[in-house]
Design a protein around this motif. Sequence first.
Motif, mmCIF file in Angstrom:
data_model
loop_
_atom_site.group_PDB
_atom_site.id
_atom_site.type_symbol
_atom_site.label_atom_id
_atom_site.label_comp_id
_atom_site.label_asym_id
_atom_site.label_seq_id
_atom_site.Cartn_x
_atom_site.Cartn_y
_atom_site.Cartn_z
ATOM 1 N N GLU A 33 50.038 44.065 30.928
ATOM 2 C CA GLU A 33 49.364 43.071 31.765
ATOM 3 C C GLU A 33 49.013 43.635 33.140
ATOM 4 O O GLU A 33 47.939 43.374 33.679
ATOM 5 N N ARG A 34 49.914 44.444 33.709
ATOM 6 C CA ARG A 34 49.719 44.930 35.070
ATOM 7 C C ARG A 34 48.960 46.252 35.164
ATOM 8 O O ARG A 34 48.399 46.563 36.211
ATOM 9 N N THR A 35 48.960 47.022 34.082
ATOM 10 C CA THR A 35 48.351 48.352 34.162
ATOM 11 C C THR A 35 47.371 48.654 33.032
ATOM 12 O O THR A 35 46.508 49.524 33.190
ATOM 13 N N GLY A 36 47.512 47.992 31.898
ATOM 14 C CA GLY A 36 46.705 48.312 30.726
ATOM 15 C C GLY A 36 47.306 49.407 29.863
ATOM 16 O O GLY A 36 46.784 49.711 28.784
ATOM 17 N N PHE A 213 45.641 49.513 45.104
ATOM 18 C CA PHE A 213 44.723 48.741 44.270
ATOM 19 C C PHE A 213 43.509 48.284 45.074
ATOM 20 O O PHE A 213 42.357 48.476 44.654
ATOM 21 N N CYS A 217 39.663 49.792 44.534
ATOM 22 C CA CYS A 217 38.569 48.908 44.124
ATOM 23 C C CYS A 217 37.415 48.973 45.116
ATOM 24 O O CYS A 217 36.239 49.027 44.725
ATOM 25 N N ASN A 247 44.523 52.445 36.686
ATOM 26 C CA ASN A 247 44.958 51.107 36.313
ATOM 27 C C ASN A 247 43.753 50.420 35.677
ATOM 28 O O ASN A 247 42.663 50.430 36.244
ATOM 29 N N ARG A 249 43.081 47.380 35.427
ATOM 30 C CA ARG A 249 42.579 46.274 36.245
ATOM 31 C C ARG A 249 41.691 46.780 37.372
ATOM 32 O O ARG A 249 40.754 46.087 37.783
ATOM 33 N N ALA A 252 38.326 47.407 35.742
ATOM 34 C CA ALA A 252 37.655 46.139 35.473
ATOM 35 C C ALA A 252 37.094 45.527 36.749
ATOM 36 O O ALA A 252 35.992 44.954 36.749
ATOM 37 N N ASN A 253 37.841 45.652 37.839
ATOM 38 C CA ASN A 253 37.380 45.123 39.122
ATOM 39 C C ASN A 253 36.135 45.852 39.605
ATOM 40 O O ASN A 253 35.172 45.230 40.074
ATOM 41 N N LYS A 256 33.150 44.844 37.573
ATOM 42 C CA LYS A 256 32.698 43.507 37.946
ATOM 43 C C LYS A 256 31.919 43.530 39.254
ATOM 44 O O LYS A 256 30.863 42.881 39.375
ATOM 45 N N ASN A 267 37.384 54.182 29.338
ATOM 46 C CA ASN A 267 38.792 54.085 29.716
ATOM 47 C C ASN A 267 39.679 54.724 28.661
ATOM 48 O O ASN A 267 39.478 54.511 27.462
#
Length: 319
Positions: A33-36, A213, A217, A247, A249, A252-253, A256, A267
């Motif tokens: 959940e936190r890192t993939g 993080f 991003c 990470n 996330r 993904a950020n 986006k 990835n």
Amino acid sequence: MYLHHVAAYLPAAVVTNEHFTKLNGLASDWIIERTGIRERRKAAPGENANTMAIAATQALLAEVPTFAADSIDLIVVGTYTPHDTIYTAAHAVQRALNINEIPVVSVSSACSSLLNAVEIVEGYFALGKASRALVVVSEHNTAYNNEEDTMAGHLWGDGAAALLFSKERLAATDLRVVQVVTGGAAPMGKADEAVTLKPIDKGIVMPYGRDVFQQACTYMARITQQLLDGNGLTVRELDYLIPHQANLRISANVVKQLGLDPARAVNNIERLGNTGCAGAAIGLAEIWDQIQEGNKLIITVFGGGYSYGAMLLEKHATA
């Protein structure tokens, strides 16, 4: 300047999240959940940054058998997890290739070392000091990592990749290096302490993951957009984005923010963990055979110490 080929080397041993569940109680679902990350590779006893750099180089040359290895006139290797700080991975690769009396350079700018290595090649090519360069990125994170660190001990994996650059085009399959941009943001946030590796202290630690993080991003999206704008491209014209594998996330950020189709992002962190400056190059090796004529790719990176960069590659439609 052209990228002729890229290949990767991964250790055989696979370490799943269940290892960390048994070690320190971290649930696999919590890590995912936190890192993939679901699993990562770990170097075997006797393997290190030097041996993996050599193995990646051997894999590269095996995939381009018509290339004359002794025509390489520059070797640049990036790593922040060295096996030896004097007899570096660059020297080890040169010795393995038995190419004497050429420049060998080692670079360490955390996870952005790949693109700084490419910039070094650009400089040598521009000055007429080299025409065919080998860039290798190799990380032996598990040699330094503290697995019992519940904040970052589960993040790291080992691996290496080798890339062959030439001043002139060698084949129709080559990718043109359109532009490389790098920078440093060390004055920002907690760059001086967010991610550190002090061999005489605790190994790799990441006490300020949130700051990493946020900055990653920001800078990975910004430098990617800057590269697109500077070359008159829209995000829709980008076929692949290969982000630093820190990470899932973060990736993904960034996707986006750019408005990019997530299917175009490459990835491998789910399978390999954070392989440092080798991660994006391994990702490029994994999609190399899928790249079509006319495709445009951007590698975007961000590392500890808050260095960052991006590289635009293009596969010409004609030779």
